[in-house]
Design a protein around this motif. Structure first.
Motif, PDB file in Angstrom:
ATOM      1  N   LEU A  68      -1.608   3.359  18.810  1.00 42.55           N
ATOM      2  CA  LEU A  68      -0.720   2.670  17.875  1.00 42.55           C
ATOM      3  C   LEU A  68       0.536   3.504  17.663  1.00 42.55           C
ATOM      4  O   LEU A  68       0.484   4.731  17.641  1.00 42.55           O
ATOM      5  CB  LEU A  68      -1.406   2.455  16.522  1.00 42.55           C
ATOM      6  CG  LEU A  68      -2.542   1.434  16.460  1.00 42.55           C
ATOM      7  CD1 LEU A  68      -3.061   1.321  15.032  1.00 42.55           C
ATOM      8  CD2 LEU A  68      -2.086   0.074  16.964  1.00 42.55           C
ATOM      9  N   GLY A  69       1.636   2.813  17.474  1.00 41.53           N
ATOM     10  CA  GLY A  69       2.887   3.494  17.172  1.00 41.53           C
ATOM     11  C   GLY A  69       3.117   3.549  15.675  1.00 41.53           C
ATOM     12  O   GLY A  69       2.163   3.531  14.887  1.00 41.53           O
ATOM     13  N   PHE A  70       4.390   3.560  15.284  1.00 38.60           N
ATOM     14  CA  PHE A  70       4.732   3.682  13.875  1.00 38.60           C
ATOM     15  C   PHE A  70       5.592   2.517  13.388  1.00 38.60           C
ATOM     16  O   PHE A  70       6.312   2.648  12.402  1.00 38.60           O
ATOM     17  CB  PHE A  70       5.400   5.038  13.607  1.00 38.60           C
ATOM     18  CG  PHE A  70       4.433   6.184  13.747  1.00 38.60           C
ATOM     19  CD1 PHE A  70       3.666   6.596  12.667  1.00 38.60           C
ATOM     20  CD2 PHE A  70       4.259   6.808  14.967  1.00 38.60           C
ATOM     21  CE1 PHE A  70       2.752   7.636  12.790  1.00 38.60           C
ATOM     22  CE2 PHE A  70       3.355   7.854  15.109  1.00 38.60           C
ATOM     23  CZ  PHE A  70       2.593   8.265  14.020  1.00 38.60           C
ATOM     24  N   SER A  71       5.488   1.380  14.091  1.00 36.85           N
ATOM     25  CA  SER A  71       6.145   0.173  13.585  1.00 36.85           C
ATOM     26  C   SER A  71       5.415  -0.267  12.324  1.00 36.85           C
ATOM     27  O   SER A  71       4.291   0.178  12.044  1.00 36.85           O
ATOM     28  CB  SER A  71       6.083  -0.946  14.625  1.00 36.85           C
ATOM     29  OG  SER A  71       4.725  -1.371  14.796  1.00 36.85           O
ATOM     30  N   ARG A  72       6.041  -1.150  11.572  1.00 34.24           N
ATOM     31  CA  ARG A  72       5.392  -1.653  10.358  1.00 34.24           C
ATOM     32  C   ARG A  72       4.043  -2.290  10.702  1.00 34.24           C
ATOM     33  O   ARG A  72       3.047  -2.081  10.006  1.00 34.24           O
ATOM     34  CB  ARG A  72       6.301  -2.649   9.642  1.00 34.24           C
ATOM     35  CG  ARG A  72       5.716  -3.110   8.309  1.00 34.24           C
ATOM     36  CD  ARG A  72       6.626  -4.086   7.567  1.00 34.24           C
ATOM     37  NE  ARG A  72       6.026  -4.444   6.302  1.00 34.24           N
ATOM     38  CZ  ARG A  72       6.401  -3.974   5.120  1.00 34.24           C
ATOM     39  NH1 ARG A  72       7.385  -3.104   5.038  1.00 34.24           N
ATOM     40  NH2 ARG A  72       5.785  -4.353   4.017  1.00 34.24           N
ATOM     41  N   GLU A  73       3.997  -3.069  11.774  1.00 35.23           N
ATOM     42  CA  GLU A  73       2.757  -3.750  12.174  1.00 35.23           C
ATOM     43  C   GLU A  73       1.673  -2.744  12.552  1.00 35.23           C
ATOM     44  O   GLU A  73       0.512  -2.894  12.173  1.00 35.23           O
ATOM     45  CB  GLU A  73       3.019  -4.708  13.342  1.00 35.23           C
ATOM     46  CG  GLU A  73       3.938  -5.871  13.016  1.00 35.23           C
ATOM     47  CD  GLU A  73       5.422  -5.484  12.955  1.00 35.23           C
ATOM     48  OE1 GLU A  73       5.821  -4.430  13.520  1.00 35.23           O
ATOM     49  OE2 GLU A  73       6.194  -6.235  12.314  1.00 35.23           O
ATOM     50  N   LEU A 151      13.042  13.445  15.372  1.00 38.32           N
ATOM     51  CA  LEU A 151      12.046  12.512  14.837  1.00 38.32           C
ATOM     52  C   LEU A 151      12.757  11.473  13.985  1.00 38.32           C
ATOM     53  O   LEU A 151      13.629  11.812  13.180  1.00 38.32           O
ATOM     54  CB  LEU A 151      11.028  13.290  13.981  1.00 38.32           C
ATOM     55  CG  LEU A 151       9.963  12.495  13.242  1.00 38.32           C
ATOM     56  CD1 LEU A 151       8.942  11.956  14.239  1.00 38.32           C
ATOM     57  CD2 LEU A 151       9.270  13.365  12.219  1.00 38.32           C
ATOM     58  N   SER A 152      12.388  10.230  14.187  1.00 38.64           N
ATOM     59  CA  SER A 152      12.913   9.178  13.312  1.00 38.64           C
ATOM     60  C   SER A 152      11.725   8.387  12.769  1.00 38.64           C
ATOM     61  O   SER A 152      10.620   8.452  13.296  1.00 38.64           O
ATOM     62  CB  SER A 152      13.878   8.263  14.069  1.00 38.64           C
ATOM     63  OG  SER A 152      13.193   7.597  15.121  1.00 38.64           O
ATOM     64  N   GLY A 153      11.979   7.651  11.704  1.00 36.90           N
ATOM     65  CA  GLY A 153      10.920   6.857  11.090  1.00 36.90           C
ATOM     66  C   GLY A 153      10.019   7.677  10.190  1.00 36.90           C
ATOM     67  O   GLY A 153       8.836   7.358  10.031  1.00 36.90           O
ATOM     68  N   LEU A 154      10.564   8.740   9.588  1.00 36.34           N
ATOM     69  CA  LEU A 154       9.763   9.579   8.692  1.00 36.34           C
ATOM     70  C   LEU A 154       9.659   8.901   7.328  1.00 36.34           C
ATOM     71  O   LEU A 154      10.671   8.643   6.671  1.00 36.34           O
ATOM     72  CB  LEU A 154      10.377  10.968   8.559  1.00 36.34           C
ATOM     73  CG  LEU A 154       9.622  11.953   7.662  1.00 36.34           C
ATOM     74  CD1 LEU A 154       8.190  12.178   8.164  1.00 36.34           C
ATOM     75  CD2 LEU A 154      10.370  13.285   7.578  1.00 36.34           C
ATOM     76  N   THR A 155       8.445   8.645   6.934  1.00 29.91           N
ATOM     77  CA  THR A 155       8.194   7.949   5.668  1.00 29.91           C
ATOM     78  C   THR A 155       8.848   8.681   4.508  1.00 29.91           C
ATOM     79  O   THR A 155       8.669   9.887   4.343  1.00 29.91           O
ATOM     80  CB  THR A 155       6.676   7.825   5.414  1.00 29.91           C
ATOM     81  OG1 THR A 155       6.098   7.115   6.507  1.00 29.91           O
ATOM     82  CG2 THR A 155       6.394   7.081   4.123  1.00 29.91           C
ATOM     83  N   GLY A 156       9.606   7.933   3.724  1.00 30.63           N
ATOM     84  CA  GLY A 156      10.267   8.473   2.546  1.00 30.63           C
ATOM     85  C   GLY A 156      11.649   9.035   2.820  1.00 30.63           C
ATOM     86  O   GLY A 156      12.392   9.343   1.900  1.00 30.63           O
ATOM     87  N   VAL A 157      12.001   9.184   4.114  1.00 32.27           N
ATOM     88  CA  VAL A 157      13.317   9.713   4.475  1.00 32.27           C
ATOM     89  C   VAL A 157      14.123   8.615   5.159  1.00 32.27           C
ATOM     90  O   VAL A 157      15.105   8.127   4.605  1.00 32.27           O
ATOM     91  CB  VAL A 157      13.206  10.965   5.374  1.00 32.27           C
ATOM     92  CG1 VAL A 157      14.595  11.462   5.773  1.00 32.27           C
ATOM     93  CG2 VAL A 157      12.437  12.077   4.659  1.00 32.27           C
ATOM     94  N   ASP A 158      13.726   8.222   6.366  1.00 34.08           N
ATOM     95  CA  ASP A 158      14.431   7.140   7.052  1.00 34.08           C
ATOM     96  C   ASP A 158      13.495   5.974   7.365  1.00 34.08           C
ATOM     97  O   ASP A 158      13.791   5.145   8.215  1.00 34.08           O
ATOM     98  CB  ASP A 158      15.168   7.635   8.298  1.00 34.08           C
ATOM     99  CG  ASP A 158      14.273   8.318   9.320  1.00 34.08           C
ATOM    100  OD1 ASP A 158      13.069   8.480   9.044  1.00 34.08           O
ATOM    101  OD2 ASP A 158      14.770   8.694  10.394  1.00 34.08           O
ATOM    102  N   ASP A 159      12.373   5.923   6.688  1.00 35.99           N
ATOM    103  CA  ASP A 159      11.454   4.787   6.734  1.00 35.99           C
ATOM    104  C   ASP A 159      10.918   4.619   5.319  1.00 35.99           C
ATOM    105  O   ASP A 159      10.715   5.619   4.612  1.00 35.99           O
ATOM    106  CB  ASP A 159      10.320   5.048   7.732  1.00 35.99           C
ATOM    107  CG  ASP A 159       9.787   3.765   8.342  1.00 35.99           C
ATOM    108  OD1 ASP A 159      10.583   3.040   8.984  1.00 35.99           O
ATOM    109  OD2 ASP A 159       8.593   3.465   8.172  1.00 35.99           O
ATOM    110  N   PRO A 160      10.691   3.387   4.883  1.00 33.33           N
ATOM    111  CA  PRO A 160      10.352   3.186   3.472  1.00 33.33           C
ATOM    112  C   PRO A 160       8.959   3.677   3.080  1.00 33.33           C
ATOM    113  O   PRO A 160       8.040   3.700   3.893  1.00 33.33           O
ATOM    114  CB  PRO A 160      10.436   1.661   3.295  1.00 33.33           C
ATOM    115  CG  PRO A 160      10.294   1.095   4.659  1.00 33.33           C
ATOM    116  CD  PRO A 160      10.818   2.124   5.612  1.00 33.33           C
TER     117      PRO A 160
END
Length: 195
Positions: A68-73, A151-160
């Motif tokens: 699994l990746g880190f998309s919302r789904e 790294l992108s998509g870090l929760t609380g920084v550039d991901d909700p």
């Protein structure tokens, strides 16, 4: 005496309390202190004779949610998988401590509703450490990697991260010791007849 009274009396007996399962879901940002608190609580509960499992989000992702990746789904599916395993264990008398980021309210609600549907106790604990404190701790180096553009998509920084509106307990791990956080969790479990 009614069967409800007898059930209430049985639940109050310490041996039965140790055999009652429940899921304690610790949600919060990366490096908030979720796993540290869960491990300390697990140690205390085991010493008191409870059967305990810690379902650490990172460990479970490596096995149960590999691929699994880190998309919302994908994050939603990961949380639901962990929630399913937690409920299964809890329904068999295990205290399950799940330190999992679980950034989305709908994912956490789905896990709670699954537990409710089976009559299995579920407690949501928000480990409410602010992002700047988490970034200073940076236990896994995620915040440094994000700042370096690795790294992108870090929760609380550039991901909700959707803060729980009404958790069963909010722990301010940046203002209290691990022992104080664990004591607050023990008190919550005791209030719910689970400790």
């Amino acid at each position: 005496m009614t069967s409800e009274q007898r059930t209430g009396e049985r639940a109050a007996h310490p041996a039965d309390v140790r055999q009652r399962g429940a899921t304690v879901w610790l949600t919060g940002l990366p490096s908030a202190g979720k796993t540290t608190i869960a491990e300390a609580l697990a140690s205390q509960l085991r010493a008191d004779g409870h059967r305990v499992e810690v379902l650490d989000g990172d460990e479970v992702r490596a096995f149960l949610s590999a691929g699994l990746g880190f998309s919302r789904e994908d994050r939603h599916l990961n949380v639901r998988r962990i929630g399913f395993v937690a409920e299964l264990l809890a329904s068999h008398g295990v205290k399950v401590l799940a330190p999992v980021i679980a950034p989305y309210a709908d994912s956490r609600r789905s896990v709670r509703e699954h537990h409710r549907g089976t009559g299995t106790p579920f407690l949501e604990v928000h480990v409410a450490t602010p992002v700047d404190v988490c970034a200073d701790r940076d236990v896994k180096g995620l915040y440094a990697r994000q700042r370096a553009g690795q790294l992108s998509g870090l929760t609380g920084v550039d991901d909700p991260y959707e803060v729980p509106a009404d958790p069963d307990l909010r722990v301010e791990a940046h203002r209290q010791t691990v022992q104080e956080s664990v004591a607050a969790l023990r008190e919550l479990l005791d209030q719910r007849g689970l400790a």
